[in-house]
Design a protein around this motif. Structure first.
Motif, mmCIF file in Angstrom:
data_model
loop_
_atom_site.group_PDB
_atom_site.id
_atom_site.type_symbol
_atom_site.label_atom_id
_atom_site.label_comp_id
_atom_site.label_asym_id
_atom_site.label_seq_id
_atom_site.Cartn_x
_atom_site.Cartn_y
_atom_site.Cartn_z
ATOM 1 N N LYS A 93 0.827 -1.202 0.000
ATOM 2 C CA LYS A 93 0.000 0.000 0.000
ATOM 3 C C LYS A 93 0.868 1.262 0.000
ATOM 4 N N ARG A 94 0.461 2.239 -0.791
ATOM 5 C CA ARG A 94 1.217 3.482 -0.866
ATOM 6 C C ARG A 94 1.144 4.230 0.464
ATOM 7 N N CYS A 136 7.046 5.379 1.567
ATOM 8 C CA CYS A 136 7.260 4.173 2.358
ATOM 9 C C CYS A 136 8.723 4.075 2.810
ATOM 10 N N ASP A 137 9.004 3.128 3.708
ATOM 11 C CA ASP A 137 10.372 2.982 4.224
ATOM 12 C C ASP A 137 11.360 2.686 3.107
ATOM 13 N N ARG A 138 10.976 1.855 2.147
ATOM 14 C CA ARG A 138 11.887 1.564 1.023
ATOM 15 C C ARG A 138 12.165 2.831 0.215
ATOM 16 N N SER A 139 11.123 3.634 0.001
ATOM 17 C CA SER A 139 11.314 4.892 -0.730
ATOM 18 C C SER A 139 12.291 5.808 0.005
ATOM 19 N N GLN A 140 12.152 5.871 1.323
ATOM 20 C CA GLN A 140 13.053 6.720 2.105
ATOM 21 C C GLN A 140 14.494 6.235 1.998
ATOM 22 N N ARG A 141 14.698 4.920 2.077
ATOM 23 C CA ARG A 141 16.053 4.391 1.953
ATOM 24 C C ARG A 141 16.620 4.641 0.556
ATOM 25 N N ILE A 151 -1.378 1.461 -4.988
ATOM 26 C CA ILE A 151 -0.257 0.555 -4.781
ATOM 27 C C ILE A 151 1.069 1.287 -4.584
ATOM 28 N N CYS A 152 1.991 0.587 -3.917
ATOM 29 C CA CYS A 152 3.371 1.026 -3.770
ATOM 30 C C CYS A 152 4.229 0.218 -4.732
ATOM 31 N N LEU A 153 4.895 0.888 -5.654
ATOM 32 C CA LEU A 153 5.693 0.195 -6.658
ATOM 33 C C LEU A 153 7.015 -0.317 -6.108
#
Length: 628
Positions: free
Chosen positions: A36-37, A107-112, A64-66
């Motif tokens: 989820k986005r 999301c956390d992955r986006s931040q990383r 969605i979160c890609l």
């Protein structure tokens, strides 16, 4: 174009808002929390479905979160299931992986990913701090600037936001390239496309993740453009491409049937009208307003004209091609920096000061008998300025220093530049820069119009929302020419009081202060305007600059009625002497042709297929002539 000749495969997100329940993405979304986005409260960009995605008729949030590995695996499954079947169609000309897109996720992955992107770009956190004016001890402390109501919070660090917007464009383009690579493993040859063209010319660019220039050049075998009306958007997309590519419109919604020929003459290769259904809509009755077969907006005479124009376009394809292939000698700077580096509130505006001046400059150039195109910052860095005789810089407040230096070198080599207010005041990180010192120009005071009517959010054709803006309180003034024989021009909008220590004053404000100055630079010159002009004022100023720059205009087309001046005319160079004329006025015009003595003896109206002795074009019509 027929419905069988193109598809939208929805492969970017692994399904569409209409049938997501049948996609592997549906199961992944409901099974895994990371699917989820996060952190975005605006329109979902058709990835995949929110409350606005189907006309507001369905409450749903399959957004969605890609970055989720579960979503990526589900998208890959969707591609493997659907692409072989979809590409079996022998009539298929091209596959749109998806369009009307936007994407942003916190999301956390986006931040990383963002922190890794920053480390790669800046090298050390100390370097990043020097740009942002911050005191981070490591990149791990940095968090992407959040949004609320579809825009950054008031007081957001604009330098950090600029990097976040750039990162978001890069990661979404990388996703498109991944989708393309997965399709290519199954289908090597069907042309692919993607895009989100409407965001290029709206304030929301910084939250969309859309880098149309990279998409056109890296992800697309052809260019996708939606819409009719002004040809500016499609001219911009064509200009973005490093190599010639066809431009297709899968949903050409004709507000006027007279848009067809101008779009073809500007380079639109393939069109599918939106729309011509067999039966009128019962469920969504308002959709009938855009149905050519059923709309109350289009008369029988309109439809007859549309059919006539379609047949003429097919018959006159070689002549149309000649106009499209004629190169432009004038370019307007399309600055991606100027679309991303904005005050937070402007990211929901339907337009911005830069985009408003961009459009006025384009509209003014349209009526000066020569093709006008666009040039980007990336293209300037690649040396593309050398192909133009004149470059227009329209209210590009923020620009990287190396691009500004390239502009000055272009002028020194013999080019002409027109700089409009408020350009060249700061760099991409919004740090003030004295770029204008090179011209001997200092800004002493600036009067600006104000924005009013804020808060009304208007939904566009692609379900995205923009805040309609009304500009009020604009200063008006008549600018008087310094030289005899020149006409005064009207200004309306920004008014800068400038001090010019070099160059010549070309126009003055009431009270004799310099308004427009011409500064020689090497073999060329830079014109600087401290005042925004009315569209006709820009046209008059540009007409003079076209002449000084030596823009090729072998013939000039003049209206015999001075108030009817919005006449677009283009000459096609080559073995035949071809001219097209678009009358953008709502009244017929009679035209006078200014051509060299003996340039022609006969005029042939190619649409009417007859010889003529006069140029007379009905309201909103397009004429194509050959001179012999």
């Amino acid at each position: 174009d027929s419905p069988n000749q193109h598809i939208e495969s929805y492969t970017v997100g692994g399904g569409s808002r209409w049938n997501i329940e049948q996609s592997p993405v549906w199961e992944a979304f409901h099974k895994h929390d990371d699917a989820k986005r996060v952190g975005w409260d605006g329109w979902c960009g058709h990835l995949i479905r929110d409350i606005h995605s189907m006309g507001g008729s369905r409450i749903d949030n399959t957004v969605i979160c890609l970055e989720s590995p579960h979503i990526r695996e589900a998208i890959d499954q969707y591609i493997r299931i659907n692409i072989p079947r979809l590409h079996e169609n022998p009539q298929l000309l091209y596959d749109i992986m998806a369009y009307e897109l936007m994407y942003i996720c916190y999301c956390d992955r986006s931040q990383r990913m963002f922190r890794g992107w920053l480390a790669k770009k800046h090298g050390t956190v100390e370097q990043a701090n020097s740009i942002y004016g911050t005191a981070y001890k490591s990149f791990e402390e940095i968090t992407a600037p959040p949004v609320k109501n579809s825009r950054p919070l008031a007081g957001t660090n604009r330098a950090l936001w600029y990097d976040w917007a750039r990162f978001n464009q890069d990661r979404f383009t990388d996703h498109l390239l991944w989708v393309r690579s997965r399709i290519r493993q199954l289908s090597p040859h069907v042309p692919l496309a993607a895009g989100g063209s409407s965001s290029m010319l709206a304030g929301r660019t910084g939250t969309t993740g859309i880098d149309e220039e990279r998409i056109v050049n890296e992800a697309g075998d052809l260019i996708i453009h939606e819409g009719a009306g002004s040809t500016m958007g499609m001219d911009l997309q064509l200009a973005l491409s490093e190599t010639p590519k066809p431009l297709a419109d899968p949903e050409m919604s004709l507000r006027s049937v007279y848009d067809l020929l101008p779009h073809l003459l500007h380079g639109k290769s393939v069109m599918q009208f939106f729309h011509w259904p067999a039966q009128p809509q019962n469920e969504y009755f308002s959709m009938n307003g855009s149905s050519l077969a059923h709309s109350w907006r289009h008369s029988i005479q309109d439809i007859a004209e549309l059919i006539r124009a379609t047949l003429d376009a097919r018959r006159l394809a070689p002549e149309v091609e000649a106009f499209v292939e004629t190169p432009a000698e004038v370019a307007i700077l399309y600055s991606q920096t100027a679309t991303l580096q904005l005050p937070p509130e402007m990211l929901t505006w339907s337009t911005t000061p830069y985009l408003a001046e961009l459009r006025k400059a384009y509209d003014a150039g349209l009526y000066l008998d020569a093709k006008v195109t666009f040039v980007t910052e990336r293209q300037i860095r690649k040396g593309r300025l050398a192909r133009y005789k004149l470059v227009i810089v329209p209210a590009v407040r923020n620009l990287p220093a190396d691009v500004v230096e390239d502009l000055w070198r272009y002028a020194e080599a013999g080019g002409r530049i027109l700089v409009l207010p408020e350009s060249l005041l700061a760099d991409e990180y919004n740090r003030p820069r004295d770029y204008l010192a090179r011209l001997g120009i200092a800004i002493q005071r600036t009067l600006r119009p104000s924005a009013a009517g804020r808060g009304a959010m208007v939904q566009g054709y692609d379900q995205s929302f923009s805040e309609e803006m009304t500009i009020t309180g604009a200063a008006r003034a008549t600018l008087e020419p310094a030289a005899a024989g020149q006409s005064a021009i009207e200004s309306h909008g920004v008014r800068q009081e400038i001090r010019a220590s070099g160059g010549a004053i070309e126009f003055r404000y009431p009270g004799s202060g310099p308004a427009i100055v011409r500064v020689p630079m090497g073999r060329g010159a830079v014109w600087y305007s401290g005042a925004t002009l009315e569209s006709r004022g820009y046209a008059r100023l540009l007409d003079r600059l076209f002449g000084e720059a030596g823009v090729h205009r072998p013939v000039r087309v003049r209206s015999e009625t001075p108030d009817r001046w919005r006449i677009e005319a283009r000459f096609a160079a080559g073995p035949r002497k071809l001219l097209y004329v678009v009358n953008h006025e709502n009244a017929p015009v009679r035209l006078r042709l200014e051509a060299p003595e003996g340039w022609y003896t006969e005029i042939h109206d190619l649409r009417a297929r007859r010889e003529t002795t006069e140029l007379a074009v009905p309201a909103r019509q397009t004429a194509i002539y050959e001179f012999r």
